[in-house]
Design a protein around this motif. Structure first.
Motif, short mmCIF file in Angstrom:
data_model
loop_
_atom_site.label_atom_id
_atom_site.label_comp_id
_atom_site.label_asym_id
_atom_site.label_seq_id
_atom_site.Cartn_x
_atom_site.Cartn_y
_atom_site.Cartn_z
N GLU A 6 45.91 -16.35 16.11
CA GLU A 6 46.95 -17.16 16.68
C GLU A 6 46.26 -18.24 17.71
OE1 GLU A 6 48.90 -15.01 19.95
OE2 GLU A 6 47.22 -13.84 20.37
N THR A 7 44.97 -18.31 18.03
CA THR A 7 44.57 -19.45 18.55
C THR A 7 44.26 -20.65 17.92
OG1 THR A 7 42.21 -18.49 18.08
CG2 THR A 7 42.99 -17.71 20.05
N HIS A 8 44.30 -20.64 16.66
CA HIS A 8 44.34 -21.72 15.64
C HIS A 8 45.70 -22.47 15.75
CE1 HIS A 8 40.74 -19.30 14.54
NE2 HIS A 8 40.28 -20.59 14.25
N THR A 9 46.89 -21.90 16.28
CA THR A 9 48.11 -22.30 16.22
C THR A 9 48.67 -22.59 17.59
OG1 THR A 9 49.37 -20.27 16.71
CG2 THR A 9 48.89 -20.91 14.45
N ARG A 10 49.94 -23.35 17.71
CA ARG A 10 50.21 -23.77 19.13
C ARG A 10 51.24 -22.77 19.74
NH1 ARG A 10 53.41 -28.96 17.03
NH2 ARG A 10 54.25 -27.66 15.69
N TYR A 11 51.30 -21.67 19.04
CA TYR A 11 52.23 -20.34 19.39
C TYR A 11 51.45 -19.14 19.84
CZ TYR A 11 54.95 -23.58 16.79
OH TYR A 11 55.45 -24.94 16.12
N ARG A 12 52.07 -18.63 20.65
CA ARG A 12 51.51 -17.12 21.02
C ARG A 12 52.60 -16.02 20.76
NH1 ARG A 12 48.06 -20.19 20.57
NH2 ARG A 12 46.18 -20.50 21.94
N GLY A 13 52.14 -14.81 20.51
CA GLY A 13 53.01 -13.65 20.63
C GLY A 13 52.68 -12.82 19.44
N TRP A 14 53.64 -11.65 19.61
CA TRP A 14 53.12 -10.58 18.54
C TRP A 14 53.55 -11.03 17.10
CZ3 TRP A 14 56.92 -8.49 15.51
CH2 TRP A 14 58.29 -8.76 16.17
N LEU A 15 54.63 -11.60 17.03
CA LEU A 15 55.30 -12.28 15.66
C LEU A 15 54.28 -13.29 15.15
CD1 LEU A 15 57.34 -12.31 13.65
CD2 LEU A 15 58.78 -13.93 14.88
N CYS A 51 50.21 -16.08 11.58
CA CYS A 51 49.40 -16.85 12.06
C CYS A 51 49.01 -17.76 10.84
CB CYS A 51 48.36 -16.43 13.02
SG CYS A 51 47.27 -15.39 11.91
N CYS A 52 48.66 -17.29 9.70
CA CYS A 52 48.06 -17.91 8.60
C CYS A 52 48.89 -19.13 8.22
CB CYS A 52 47.58 -16.98 7.55
SG CYS A 52 46.85 -17.84 6.12
N ALA A 53 50.54 -18.70 8.01
CA ALA A 53 51.37 -19.56 7.50
C ALA A 53 51.67 -20.55 8.57
CB ALA A 53 52.63 -19.01 7.38
N LEU A 54 51.61 -20.40 9.90
CA LEU A 54 51.74 -21.43 10.99
C LEU A 54 50.33 -22.25 10.97
CD1 LEU A 54 53.09 -19.06 13.87
CD2 LEU A 54 54.34 -20.92 12.52
N PHE A 55 49.41 -21.61 10.61
CA PHE A 55 48.05 -22.50 10.84
C PHE A 55 47.92 -23.69 9.50
CE2 PHE A 55 43.84 -23.11 8.82
CZ PHE A 55 43.46 -23.99 9.59
N VAL A 56 48.49 -23.08 8.35
CA VAL A 56 48.62 -24.05 7.43
C VAL A 56 49.65 -25.14 7.48
CG1 VAL A 56 49.23 -24.19 5.00
CG2 VAL A 56 47.68 -22.46 5.70
N SER A 57 50.85 -24.81 8.15
CA SER A 57 51.76 -25.67 8.47
C SER A 57 51.63 -26.95 9.38
CB SER A 57 52.99 -25.00 8.95
OG SER A 57 52.87 -24.56 10.07
N GLY A 58 50.53 -26.48 10.33
CA GLY A 58 50.03 -27.45 11.34
C GLY A 58 49.05 -28.45 10.83
N CYS A 59 48.30 -27.96 9.82
CA CYS A 59 47.13 -29.08 9.22
C CYS A 59 47.81 -30.21 8.85
CB CYS A 59 46.42 -28.19 8.08
SG CYS A 59 45.62 -26.71 8.37
N LYS A 60 47.09 -31.36 8.94
CA LYS A 60 47.23 -32.72 8.84
C LYS A 60 47.43 -32.95 7.21
CE LYS A 60 46.55 -37.53 10.01
NZ LYS A 60 45.84 -38.25 10.95
#
Length: 812
Positions: free
Chosen positions: A94-103, A108-117
């Protein structure tokens, strides 16, 4: 009582690893206890010494561009911070994303990929621009006898097989989905994928400055094509267009890959060689590369060190720069190291991919990957600097045949020309007006990139252990001695400014390596309290796997290896002349000699350098940089043996002092200072310098260890020369190589050893060397290329001379 690994590692003076951030993410992943490979003591105490992944606080700085060929690019620093450490690409949280929490932790992998440029690359009239290029029009006119300036629709119809290749693009949404799939897939394949962060600031800076980046790596597996784009994507760098040399049979896979920037082979071509035989394909690909560079896209190219396949793409880029279509590009060598190289096939279909993915569901990941991206350097600067000289390139037969057949003591100065690294069919269609030096310059750039990319590769723990089993402990070794040798070899690698791909406690490193190599080893159970005994399996598959892993170690020690083989050749000559060396012993028990071997032989420096120079011409591509002359490399090889303590300089009495130049010639001789190969030491009396082999007990063992590293390729050449007796007529090239490969396998099975000398790659390399030597002749016929024994070597006497010349370097 502590386990055998604890006992094996005690007493070794290893450097304690400091917790200062430098060795972050350096410790190998935990050993999976359910692996059936090893039944050893799993408990490792914290008091154990550690294997240092760096010398002190500093890691070896790898990836710097050549100071001779590209001095301007070399002045640019890799980055302000030289200790950024490593990043595990598979460790996404989760530290590689802009969000925090159990969900977030679960997605987190999908959120990290969606945030890549993602840098989108829509196709904007690319097909029309390719059709309007002069080179494509000329080929279409020549093939179809059509007048120039025909209708564009007719040209598009003729280019229909290449339309999907031209329309290759990158869709941001699909790229993010494929990136997520690859992260999940690689997590089931590898324990970790470590990226050297020290090299990324230079790439970000070059990308911001608008430099056109071309990434070049040495082909090892189809996984290479996927790893590099994924690394760049996860670090917000432009995803390159990947030139894939594998044939994808599935239409579904082709359509997906072509939408994420993968340029595939045309469906009609089974291999890369078949595609290059089509002159229209060659022209279309050159125009496509030009248009991609005009769109400021990055490109990823893989080059084969054995066959040179992939060098045609570098020749196309260099030709575009020469004609002014592209101002310049920045080349980025990429070193990719595997604990175990994944096995892949040349042709890939949907069913084979699904079976391959399904095989990872029921097994745990094994092995790690280390990726080093080197410093970018200007291709235009390398071409125009004139430092990468090709005017002294000569055919191999001109360099060595006078020595082999006429027993000459001195060699012809020059460098071996490897024209086969660049397919002649491509060069004839693209650069008809280019003289031979132009082709040689493209080959020199390919050789330089192969050398640079290989030098960037980290030496993995499996490579160290494999080299020890192959070259030092073929008959087996105890666990304690293996740990001692791994620690020693690690320090030797680091002292040669090569990075290692492991760290942690010594027991963990060795245990982890043996777990990965377990299918190729035999581990004998030992009584309680004693060391286990490990022996490499005497089988073809096991030996070839160990030899593949140990190649990077040979590349690391190539200077010492060449020098040691030259010493071995001179010792063989001394032994053949009837002069025996003395053995100083403290006692004799049966046939075993106890004590130090004393080689009471004086080796002349000029003759030793000459032997090393002759061996340099037989080295495979990528072991020597093309900007260094073979003479300089041979001198460095002899000096390296002095530095590592194998040779010591012998004092020779002189009648005339070395500084007395007037008594030598009467006048002083002067040379021009602009010669890059000139040295101030040329005026010294080099012939009077001589060496003796050092007397410590470990010196002969070290000498034989180095000689064994090059024994595989040299033995392949010897066996291939012997196998020429079985070939009485010309055969197609594929059939000729297949028969020689069968002969190599039969010879190895008959001897029940030396299986590393009978791989398909070794057979191809040996045949190519014999062609360059003039032993084999090539005949171009309608059915293809036919190979046969040349008239000069149809005489058994000449073949025996060739065999003796090669076998003198072969340590037995």
């Amino acid at each position: 009582m502590p386990g055998p690994w604890v006992e094996a590692c005690r007493g070794l003076n290893m450097v304690q690893e400091k917790n200062d951030g430098i060795n972050k993410d350096m410790v190998p992943p935990p050993i999976q206890q359910n692996r059936p490979a090893l039944s050893l003591e799993p408990k490792i105490k914290k008091k154990l010494k550690t294997v240092p992944p760096s010398l002190g606080k500093f890691r070896p700085l790898v990836g710097q561009c050549c100071h001779q060929c590209t001095p301007d690019s070399q002045r640019k620093k890799l980055g302000q911070n030289s200790s950024l450490g490593f990043h595990n690409l598979l460790s996404v949280n989760e530290t590689h994303t802009r969000y925090r929490g159990w969900l977030v932790r679960r997605v987190c992998c999908a959120l990290f990929v969606s945030g890549c440029k993602v840098y989108a690359s829509p196709v904007r009239n690319r097909l029309e621009r390719v059709c309007q290029s002069n080179r494509v029009k000329e080929v279409l006119t020549a093939e179809h006898k059509a007048p120039q300036g025909g209708d564009s629709r007719g040209q598009i119809n003729r280019l229909s097989p290449f339309l999907p290749l031209i329309n290759t693009c990158i869709f941001p949404g699909l790229l993010r989905f494929v990136g997520w799939v690859m992260l999940k897939m690689f997590a089931s394949m590898f324990d970790s994928i470590q990226i050297n962060l020290n090299h990324l600031p230079a790439l970000h800076r070059a990308s911001q400055e608008g430099s056109l980046l071309v990434y070049v790596y040495v082909r090892q597996s189809i996984v290479d094509c996927a790893l590099l784009p994924l690394v760049l994507f996860c670090h917000n760098l432009r995803v390159p267009y990947t030139l894939c040399p594998f044939q994808i049979n599935s239409y579904f896979l082709r359509s997906i890959l072509q939408k994420v920037g993968v340029v595939l082979l045309p469906p009609s071509a089974l291999t890369e060689q078949d595609a290059e035989m089509n002159s229209l394909y060659s022209s279309v690909m050159t125009s496509l590369v030009r248009e991609l560079l005009h769109e400021d896209q990055a490109i990823s190219v893989g080059v084969s060190a054995e066959s040179g396949l992939g060098s045609q793409w570098l020749a196309r880029i260099r030709h575009l720069i020469k004609e002014g279509s592209v101002p310049d590009v920045s080349l980025v060598p990429v070193g990719i190291s595997y604990d175990c190289v994944p096995k892949t096939s040349i042709q890939v279909g949907l069913s084979s991919v699904l079976q391959w993915l399904w095989s990872f569901v029921w097994r745990r990941p094994g092995g790690s990957v280390r990726i080093h991206l080197a410093q970018p350097f200007s291709l235009k600067e390398m071409c125009e600097s004139g430092r990468c000289r090709v005017d002294e390139w000569l055919p191999l037969q001109d360099l060595l045949l006078p020595v082999i057949l006429n027993n000459r003591t001195d060699s012809v100065f020059g460098r071996r020309r490897m024209s086969w690294l660049l397919p002649s069919s491509h060069y004839a269609s693209e650069l008809k007006e280019g003289p031979p030096p132009e082709r040689d310059l493209s080959i020199a750039i390919t050789l330089h990139l192969i050398f640079s990319a290989t030098s960037c590769m980290a030496v993995m723990s499996t490579s160290l252990v494999s080299s020890l089993f192959l070259y030092r402990h073929r008959k087996g070794v105890s666990a304690s001695l293996l740990c001692h040798d791994v620690a020693w070899l690690t320090e030797e690698v680091l002292f040669r400014n090569r990075d290692v791909g492991f760290g942690g406690s010594l027991a963990d490193v060795v245990h982890y390596s043996l777990s990965l190599l377990a299918p190729h080893l035999v581990i004998a159970a030992a009584p309680s309290g004693k060391d286990p005994f490990i022996v490499p399996r005497p089988s073809l598959a096991a030996t070839l796997h160990l030899a593949l892993q140990a190649q990077i170690v040979t590349h690391t020690f190539i200077l010492e290896v060449v020098g040691a083989c030259a010493v071995s050749a001179m010792l063989c000559e001394v032994a053949g002349s009837g002069v025996s060396s003395r053995v100083r012993s403290s006692g004799v028990d049966g046939e075993e000699v106890k004590g130090d071997m004393e080689f009471d032989v004086v080796l002349c420096e000029s003759e030793l350098t000459e032997r090393a120079l002759q061996l340099c011409h037989l080295l495979p591509p990528g072991f020597m940089p093309p900007c260094q002359s073979p003479q300089s490399f041979a001198l460095d090889a002899v000096d390296s043996l002095v530095r590592c303590g194998i040779l010591i300089m012998e004092e020779v009495a002189r009648d005339v002092p070395i500084c007395d130049f007037w008594k030598k010639e009467g006048v002083l001789t002067w040379t021009t200072s602009d010669d890059p190969y000139h040295s101030d030491s040329d005026c010294e009396e080099q012939d009077l310098r001589s060496y003796k082999i050092s007397q410590p007990s470990q010196c002969p063992e070290m000498l034989f260890f180095l000689c064994s590293m090059l024994a595989g390729p040299l033995r392949t050449l010897c066996w291939t020369t012997t196998g020429l007796d079985l070939l009485h007529s010309s055969l197609p090239e594929a059939e000729f190589v297949a028969q020689l490969h069968s002969h190599l396998c039969d010879t190895a099975h008959k001897k029940k050893q030396h299986y590393e000398s009978c791989s398909e790659e070794a057979a191809h390399t040996a045949v190519r060397t014999l062609i360059d030597l003039g032993v084999l002749s090539e005949e171009h016929q309608k059915g293809g290329v036919f190979l046969g024994v040349s008239p000069l070597f149809q005489l058994s006497e000449n073949r025996q001379k060739l065999h003796r010349f090669i076998s003198q370097y072969l340590y037995n």
